[in-house]
Design a protein around this motif. Structure first.
Motif, mmCIF file in Angstrom:
data_model
loop_
_atom_site.group_PDB
_atom_site.id
_atom_site.type_symbol
_atom_site.label_atom_id
_atom_site.label_comp_id
_atom_site.label_asym_id
_atom_site.label_seq_id
_atom_site.Cartn_x
_atom_site.Cartn_y
_atom_site.Cartn_z
ATOM 1 N N ALA A 61 -3.662 -5.619 3.403
ATOM 2 C CA ALA A 61 -2.912 -5.616 2.149
ATOM 3 C C ALA A 61 -1.436 -5.915 2.406
ATOM 4 O O ALA A 61 -0.805 -6.683 1.671
ATOM 5 C CB ALA A 61 -3.078 -4.263 1.449
ATOM 6 N N GLU A 62 -0.904 -5.340 3.470
ATOM 7 C CA GLU A 62 0.502 -5.569 3.818
ATOM 8 C C GLU A 62 0.766 -7.062 4.041
ATOM 9 O O GLU A 62 1.723 -7.619 3.532
ATOM 10 C CB GLU A 62 0.836 -4.755 5.086
ATOM 11 N N GLN A 63 -0.144 -7.682 4.815
ATOM 12 C CA GLN A 63 0.037 -9.114 5.101
ATOM 13 C C GLN A 63 -0.105 -9.980 3.858
ATOM 14 O O GLN A 63 0.584 -10.972 3.710
ATOM 15 C CB GLN A 63 -1.017 -9.569 6.131
ATOM 16 N N ARG A 64 -1.046 -9.574 2.984
ATOM 17 C CA ARG A 64 -1.344 -10.433 1.842
ATOM 18 C C ARG A 64 -0.491 -10.101 0.620
ATOM 19 O O ARG A 64 -0.699 -10.657 -0.448
ATOM 20 C CB ARG A 64 -2.823 -10.301 1.467
ATOM 21 N N GLY A 65 0.408 -9.132 0.759
ATOM 22 C CA GLY A 65 1.253 -8.777 -0.367
ATOM 23 C C GLY A 65 0.536 -7.966 -1.424
ATOM 24 O O GLY A 65 0.981 -7.913 -2.569
ATOM 25 N N ALA A 66 -0.582 -7.341 -1.069
ATOM 26 C CA ALA A 66 -1.297 -6.482 -2.016
ATOM 27 C C ALA A 66 -0.901 -5.031 -1.761
ATOM 28 O O ALA A 66 -0.059 -4.744 -0.918
ATOM 29 C CB ALA A 66 -2.799 -6.674 -1.868
ATOM 30 N N LYS A 67 -1.531 -4.107 -2.517
ATOM 31 C CA LYS A 67 -1.242 -2.685 -2.361
ATOM 32 C C LYS A 67 -2.509 -1.971 -1.899
ATOM 33 O O LYS A 67 -3.609 -2.507 -2.013
ATOM 34 C CB LYS A 67 -0.777 -2.094 -3.689
ATOM 35 N N ALA A 68 -2.335 -0.740 -1.372
ATOM 36 C CA ALA A 68 -3.520 -0.030 -0.900
ATOM 37 C C ALA A 68 -3.348 1.473 -1.025
ATOM 38 O O ALA A 68 -2.242 2.004 -0.895
ATOM 39 C CB ALA A 68 -3.806 -0.387 0.559
ATOM 40 N N VAL A 69 -4.480 2.147 -1.302
ATOM 41 C CA VAL A 69 -4.562 3.609 -1.298
ATOM 42 C C VAL A 69 -5.497 3.995 -0.156
ATOM 43 O O VAL A 69 -6.557 3.387 -0.002
ATOM 44 C CB VAL A 69 -5.094 4.138 -2.648
ATOM 45 N N MET A 70 -5.088 4.995 0.642
ATOM 46 C CA MET A 70 -5.833 5.313 1.858
ATOM 47 C C MET A 70 -6.480 6.696 1.769
ATOM 48 O O MET A 70 -6.488 7.319 0.718
ATOM 49 C CB MET A 70 -4.894 5.232 3.079
ATOM 50 N N TRP A 71 -7.012 7.159 2.907
ATOM 51 C CA TRP A 71 -7.698 8.449 2.957
ATOM 52 C C TRP A 71 -7.179 9.294 4.120
ATOM 53 O O TRP A 71 -6.669 8.754 5.098
ATOM 54 C CB TRP A 71 -9.203 8.258 3.178
ATOM 55 N N ASN A 72 -7.393 10.563 4.044
ATOM 56 C CA ASN A 72 -7.246 11.546 5.126
ATOM 57 C C ASN A 72 -5.821 11.985 5.449
ATOM 58 O O ASN A 72 -5.490 13.142 5.331
ATOM 59 C CB ASN A 72 -7.862 11.073 6.444
ATOM 60 N N THR A 73 -4.998 11.017 5.951
ATOM 61 C CA THR A 73 -3.676 11.427 6.427
ATOM 62 C C THR A 73 -2.650 10.374 6.010
ATOM 63 O O THR A 73 -3.012 9.306 5.520
ATOM 64 C CB THR A 73 -3.649 11.556 7.966
ATOM 65 N N ASP A 74 -1.418 10.699 6.264
ATOM 66 C CA ASP A 74 -0.332 9.771 5.945
ATOM 67 C C ASP A 74 -0.265 8.693 7.010
ATOM 68 O O ASP A 74 0.159 8.945 8.144
ATOM 69 C CB ASP A 74 0.987 10.556 5.878
ATOM 70 N N ILE A 75 -0.686 7.494 6.698
ATOM 71 C CA ILE A 75 -0.658 6.410 7.682
ATOM 72 C C ILE A 75 0.162 5.253 7.139
ATOM 73 O O ILE A 75 -0.098 4.091 7.409
ATOM 74 C CB ILE A 75 -2.084 5.952 8.072
#
Ligand SMILES: Nc1ncnc2c1ncn2[C@@H]1O[C@H](COP(=O)(O)OP(=O)(O)OP(=O)(O)O)[C@@H](O)[C@H]1O
Ligand SMILES: [Mg+2]
Lengths: 345, 533, 371
Positions: free
Chosen positions: C244-258
């Motif tokens: 997502a970072e490379q493609r200019g998109a956004k993302a929601v993750m799981w578990n921990t702050d990464i």
């Protein structure tokens, strides 16, 4: 005064046994040094292994449960070697036996007294069927069974994975990877140890007697040592080869049957836990002797259980595997070294 | 770079300068196996330029002594001195590095590999990057340099025994051996091949090398050796200049007493007369499975109470003949009648049940299971009948008892019947197989080269047994390459060539020259008679 | 090949009994109502042994890492007690052996951070004096409790932010397996997005693994290629965040702050925290108060959204956090009428899904494809 090392054709049993013992001790010492280097206290660990393996019913029962499939798969490989067949496929036959026994348990209604024996037979037949094609290919086209049996392992592994996650998936809904719990279980007689253990011992004794005290066993011995000599003496080499290989597959199938019906109670992918491959090691340790499979399987079970103990002490699986490998490696070297002696020149 | 010296014209004898150290010196060698003294206190000197024969009865310790010299076994006592320096070899690789190579009683070539591949196998001089063409060219150059003709591209399995032996010798010589040890090399050779071998050996020692030559054939020993050492019961009894020896003196040294070679000619008084045909072969054809015809319309009659000798150069179908008449190989066409019954499709078990014994030509490969015990091997023919088996079971104790009987009758002393049969000396294996087969040969005995590997005394005994069997009314098929033996023993002699019988002659009227011609492919007088009985 | 142990990261294997019948929701606080079993006797802290069997490695920066932080919290709270753990416990009879070995070493409480089905159930049954906990378990015993997190609430909140930030209205989801965790995650996320962007849809791709960076990256790329501009998923690593970072998109993750793997793309994460809950369970065990519980750790006490990413506009964050406050105040977004992907009404108007229903959600709502 000079000393020299001399190789003797076969080691006297007492020397061989002593070499085994020494090998294990040396392996443990090496493992201890490695563990100490990793920052563990090897003596405390060793004590822990001994205490929890032999000092508690947990450990003894775990060894008793682990040894069951190892006896069957070790015996299966040893039986094949009697006629010079290398059955690398005990793993696949294990799956086939477990699969067939599960099929009977899940889909044939009836009382336990009928269904369990039926599962036993199905397990044996499943294993035998799984080695049938390699057997016929070897007997009639001289196709090396080493490769064919090995390849079928992968087929069986995937087949069981597929059936347990697909058609036979637990119908109660949410399970994604196992069948339903089998309606019948091999009863336990001592803690978690089920009747597969005495059955395994009896099968070993029967097979041992078959080779030692029957005409058929003698013929197989000859055929396994020199097929040409068997033909010379008018023994039906091909027929014996087929029978022995099928017997080998059937015994490996029993390993799967007892594992699913006595220990895991559900069919799932990965149920073999590599017992088929470990059986090859057991047979090597037993030097292909059916009776020798018993102590060899026991040793292997103790090693595997010690690995579990070490894991709970914070040692990673890979280190445990390395130590297990080390012990087997030293044992193999010890076996070879037992055939040397030092003499004064 | 290929280095062995080219075969320059050399003096017929190499005379070492005075004061030259022996190339090989064994001092006080001892080797004990459980219950057996294989060698004790053995001294042996081998000089450069010498062919040194090693003689002794079966089990005298000859092979063991040479196995010690080449690093296969380690001596329990004593010392090996090479060129004046004490040495110890942990393995044959070390021995060959010191210039000592051995060609064994049983060849160690890889059958599926080509000659070139076998030559280069496990050799430090083998180039790193190899192609078949490179290996074959190197092999051809080496062979030429050493004056040993081989076809580098041929697979070992396709070669005759003599050719295989040449490959073995080439293998040893390419590794720059200066001492070549040959363990009963001529046992498996035709006389012509043997002579070729002797020429090569003479060439080899003329260059200042040495040969140690083990043989039971006293005439050969007298012919080619310079000196001879005799072992008895593991100990050295004498080393003599060959020039001063005779066959009788050597035999006496080996056995320790005079041996009387009985004359087998003529039938004894109580002998059964030559009787009815027991086995009749009619127009047998067979191929070797690869399309080569090996039996090409062969007909023969075996009669009760008769020894039928088979003469012929090895490789002319003798092996296949023995296989066909013992049920180990099915003929492509033709008929085998046994007591009038058709046995054309019968298997080995049926022939054995009928009473056909078979001393095979390669005992180690077909007659024995080398890694199994002496007991298991001794009972191979009777395991399925009482008292060993009453159907289903197998009585181990009865088996050992039977094995003891057989070993005793074969005069083989066995310290432990549980030890692998391959631990027996070559000759003792042969004796054991022969006795085992004679026990079941109530009607027919097929004996292929039965004297191979046997010492003089044992050959004599073997011949006597064959005569006894014949006198009891058994039909004996006796295959040999030694005309003298054949003439001595047979009632009739059939000569084989290219899978056919060129003719059958009565021994009484036989004439060596005619037989020799037939062995070369000439039919006896006319075809009609040649095919006959 | 598919590794069976991969399947169980959060587990989904039915254990045979009626699922979750006794599961009760602690709306606030930590503990659900206990089963009616007598508590296990107290142990001295210095004799206490607490053991964890982990489905993954503690170094995963994800699920197992979070649980191991909980173990460390226990060790800090009870310095005289001993803690043990084994990583990468396979889903096989070896799992039983490891749990039994814990018992042989005197463990008073054995905790599995994934669903081990019969492999833990059979051991617990034979070891009645040891307390067991199974994460995402569904088959309790008198000495075997279960626990999980109500991740559907933070998923909904993240969905609100995603809906506000998505231009295309197309959301992407990198799924492990079609299991309840994934159904509740995708459904809640899309419902959150639709609350602010009613035409939003979600496409899921199942990669048959909880940890497969390569497959996750491929799935992320495919989803973005299909038009998605916000990615969500349930992975133990950061691969699709990097995509997502490379493609200019956004993302929601799981578990921990990464967020450091994609600071521009990072919206938030479903972060879990078992520390307090673990400390409390161990306290009860030592004190002789322990009876088994079936807990779902609520939002704010074990599971939450992570601090918003640097590219999340302040008003977006505020709007999403307002929903969070509402939820914390007792409101639930999971109320009928809810239709499944085939348009059937699965939750009637006016019915509010219970925590048990959410825990066992096994169908997709309208707008979700790919499961
Ligand atoms: N590996 C072994 N184990 C036990 N005994 C052995 C072994 N090798 C040889 N022997 C014994 O040592 C003795 C000498 O054997 P060896 O093979 O040296 O005899 P040989 O002189 O070569 O006889 P032959 O003429 O029959 O080949 C025999 O009694 C044989 O059985
Ligand atoms: Mg010999």
């Amino acid at each position: 005064m000079a000393y020299r090392i001399q190789r003797i054709p076969s080691a006297p049993p007492s020397v061989a046994l002593a070499a085994r013992g020494l090998a294990i001790v040396l392996a443990l010492v090496t493992a201890g040094i490695v563990l100490a280097a990793l920052g563990f206290n090897p003596l405390a660990l060793g004590w822990q292994v001994l205490r929890t393996t032999f000092g508690s019913s947990y450990g003894l029962e775990d060894v008793g449960l682990l040894v069951i499939p190892l006896i069957f798969t070790g015996l299966a490989v040893a039986v094949g070697q009697k006629i010079g067949a290398q059955n690398i496929g005990a793993e696949g036959q294990f799956y086939a036996g477990a699969f067939a026994a599960t099929g009977v348990a899940l889909f044939v209604p009836g009382p336990m007294a009928v269904i369990l024996p039926l599962m036993f037979v199905a397990g044996a037949i499943g294993g035998a069927i799984w080695i049938l094609i390699p057997t016929l290919a070897r007997a009639y086209a001289d196709v090396n069974e080493l490769i064919t049996t090995l390849l079928l392992n992968f087929v069986a592994t995937l087949l069981v994975y597929w059936v347990a996650t697909g058609p036979w998936l637990d119908p109660s809904g949410r399970a994604l990877a196992t069948t339903a719990r089998l309606p019948h279980e091999v009863p336990e007689f001592w803690g978690i140890v089920h009747w597969g253990l005495p059955v395994a011992v009896v099968v070993v004794l029967l097979v041992g007697a078959l080779f030692a005290f029957t005409r058929w066993g003698y013929e197989v011995r000859i055929a396994g040592s020199n097929p040409q000599a068997a033909r010379y003496a008018g023994m039906p080499f091909r027929r014996h080869l087929i029978m022995v290989m099928l017997l080998s597959g059937a015994i490996a199938g029993l390993a799967g049957m007892f594992e699913v019906a006595g220990t895991v109670h559900r069919l799932q992918g990965g149920i073999s836990n590599n017992f088929g491959y470990l059986g090859i090691m057991v047979a090597v340790l037993a030097r292909a002797s059916p009776i020798g499979v018993l102590p060899a399987a026991a040793l292997m079970a103790i090693i595997l259980n010690s690995g579990i103990v070490l894991q709970t002490q914070g040692i990673t699986v890979s280190t445990v595997l390395a130590i297990t490998g080390l012990i087997l490696f030293y044992t193999a070297i010890g076996d070879e070294l037992a055939r040397y002696r030092i003499v004064r020149a | 770079m290929i280095a062995p010296e080219p075969p320059v014209p050399v003096p017929t004898r190499f005379v070492p300068p005075p004061g030259t150290a022996p190339i090989v010196q064994l001092r006080g060698i001892a080797k004990y196996f459980p219950g057996v003294i294989a060698n004790e206190d053995v001294d042996l000197d081998v000089m450069p330029g010498e062919i040194h024969a090693l003689l002794g009865e079966n089990g005298a310790g000859k092979s063991t002594l040479m196995n010690i010299l080449t690093g296969i076994y380690q001596p329990d006592a004593g010392e090996i001195v090479i060129d004046g320096y004490p040495q110890s070899f942990a393995s044959p690789v070390e021995a060959i590095a010191a210039g000592i190579g051995m060609v064994h009683q049983h060849f160690k070539l890889v059958k599926a590999f080509t000659v070139a591949e076998n030559i280069h196998l496990g050799w430090s001089d083998t180039p790193r990057a190899v192609s078949a063409a490179v290996l074959e060219r190197r092999t051809a150059e080496l062979a030429q340099a050493l004056n040993l003709t081989v076809d580098p591209a041929a697979r070992i399995g396709e070669l005759s025994t003599g050719e295989q032996q040449r490959v073995e010798i080439l293998r040893v010589l390419t590794r720059k051996a200066r001492v070549l040890i040959l363990d009963e090399p001529t046992a498996v050779l035709t006389p012509a091949e043997a002579h070729e071998l002797f020429r090569a050996l003479k060439d080899f020692v003329a260059r200042g090398n040495a040969v140690i030559f083990i043989s039971h054939k006293l005439d050969e020993v007298l012919e080619i050796s310079d000196r001879v050492t005799v072992l008895r019961g593991g100990r050295k009894v004498a080393t003599e200049q060959t020039a001063g020896c005779t066959e009788t003196s050597l035999a006496r040294l080996m056995v320790g007493r005079e041996i009387v070679l009985s004359d087998m000619r003529g039938r004894s008084a109580g002998a059964a007369p030559i009787g009815a045909p027991v086995m009749t072969l009619e127009d047998i054809r067979a191929d070797d499975g690869q399309g080569h015809v090996v039996l090409d319309g062969l007909s023969l009659v075996l009669r009760a109470g008769e020894i039928l000798g088979i003469a012929g150069v090895a490789g002319n179908g003798q092996k296949e003949l023995t296989q066909v008449i013992t049920g180990m190989r099915q003929a492509a066409s033709g008929r085998i009648l046994v007591d009038g019954a058709d046995f054309s499709r019968a298997g080995a078990a049926e022939f054995a049940d009928f009473g056909v014994g078979h001393i095979p030509e390669d005992r180690l490969h077909s007659g024995l299971a080398p890694s199994l015990s002496i007991t298991d091997n001794a009972v191979l023919r009777e395991y399925d009948r009482p008292p060993l088996s009453g159907g289903f079971g197998f009585n181990g104790r009865a088996a050992t008892a039977l094995a003891k009987d057989i070993a005793e009758a074969a005069s083989v002393t066995v310290p432990d019947f549980g030890m692998p049969v391959r631990n027996l000396s070559g000759g003792n294996q042969q004796r054991l197989v022969a006795r085992r087969e004679m026990r079941i040969a109530s009607r027919v005995l097929v004996a292929a080269y039965p004297s191979r590997g046997l010492d003089v005394g044992a050959i004599n005994m073997m011949m006597r047994y064959l005569v006894e069997l014949r006198d009891k009314g058994v039909a004996v098929l006796f295959i040999s390459e030694e005309l003298e033996e054949l003439l001595n023993l047979s009632d009739r002699i059939a000569v084989m060539f290219h899978g056919r019988v060129m003719g059958v002659v009565d021994t009484a009227e036989a004439d060596i020259d005619t037989i020799g011609l037939m062995m070369g492919g000439k039919r006896l007088t006319d075809d009609a008679k040649g095919r006959g009985h | 090949m598919i590794n069976i142990s991969d399947l169980t990261r959060r587990g989904f294997l039915n254990i045979g009994a009626a699922a979750g019948a006794s599961l009760l929701l602690p709306k606030t606080g930590l503990i659900s109502s206990a089963r009616a079993a007598a508590p296990l006797p107290a142990v001295a802290e210095e004799d206490a042994v607490i053991a964890w069997g982990y489905v993954g490695p503690t170094s995963d920066e994800g699920w197992t890492y979070a649980h191991d932080l909980g173990r460390q919290a226990v060790a800090a709270a009870f310095p005289k007690a001993k803690t043990l753990f084994v990583e990468n416990v396979p889903y096989s009879a070896d799992a039983s052996r490891i749990f039994r070995q814990f018992a042989a070493e005197g463990a008073n409480m054995i905790i599995a951070n994934s669903n081990y089905g019969d492999f833990i159930y059979d051991v617990a049954k034979r070891t009645p004096d040891v307390a067991f906990y199974e994460c995402d378990g569904r088959n309790p015993l008198d000495n075997l409790g279960t626990y999980y997190v109500a991740h559907w609430y933070p998923s909904y909140i993240a969905g609100v932010a995603a809906g506000l930030m998505s231009a295309s209205g197309k959301l992407g989801y990198v799924a492990s397996f079609p299991v309840p965790s994934v159904y509740s995650g995708t459904n809640a996320f899309l419902m959150g997005a639709r609350s602010v962007k009613p035409e939003a849809t979600l496409q899921a791709i199942v990669i048959n693994s909880w940890f497969d960076p390569q497959a996750a990256a491929q799935a992320g790329t495919a989803l973005i290629d299909n038009g998605a501009d916000v990615l969500f998923g349930i992975m133990d690593e950061a691969a699709y965040l990097q995509v997502a970072e490379q493609r200019g998109a956004k993302a929601v993750m799981w578990n921990t702050d990464i967020r450091r793997y994609g600071p521009q793309a990072y919206i938030s994460s479903i972060v879990v925290d078992f520390n307090a809950w673990y400390v409390e369970q161990v306290r009860r065990r030592i004190a002789g108060e322990w009876t088994p519980t079936e807990d779902i750790l609520p939002i704010g006490s074990g599971v939450d959204r992570d601090a918003w990413g640097e590219t999340v506009p302040a008003e977006t964050a505020a709007q999403a956090d307002a929903i969070r406050d509402k939820i914390m105040g007792g409101w639930s977004p999971f109320e009928g009428e809810i239709k499944d992907a085939n348009g059937n009404v699965k939750v009637a108007a006016g019915h509010r899904m219970t925590e048990v229903e959410l825990y066992n959600w096994d169908w997709s709502i309208e707008g979700v494809t790919g499961l």
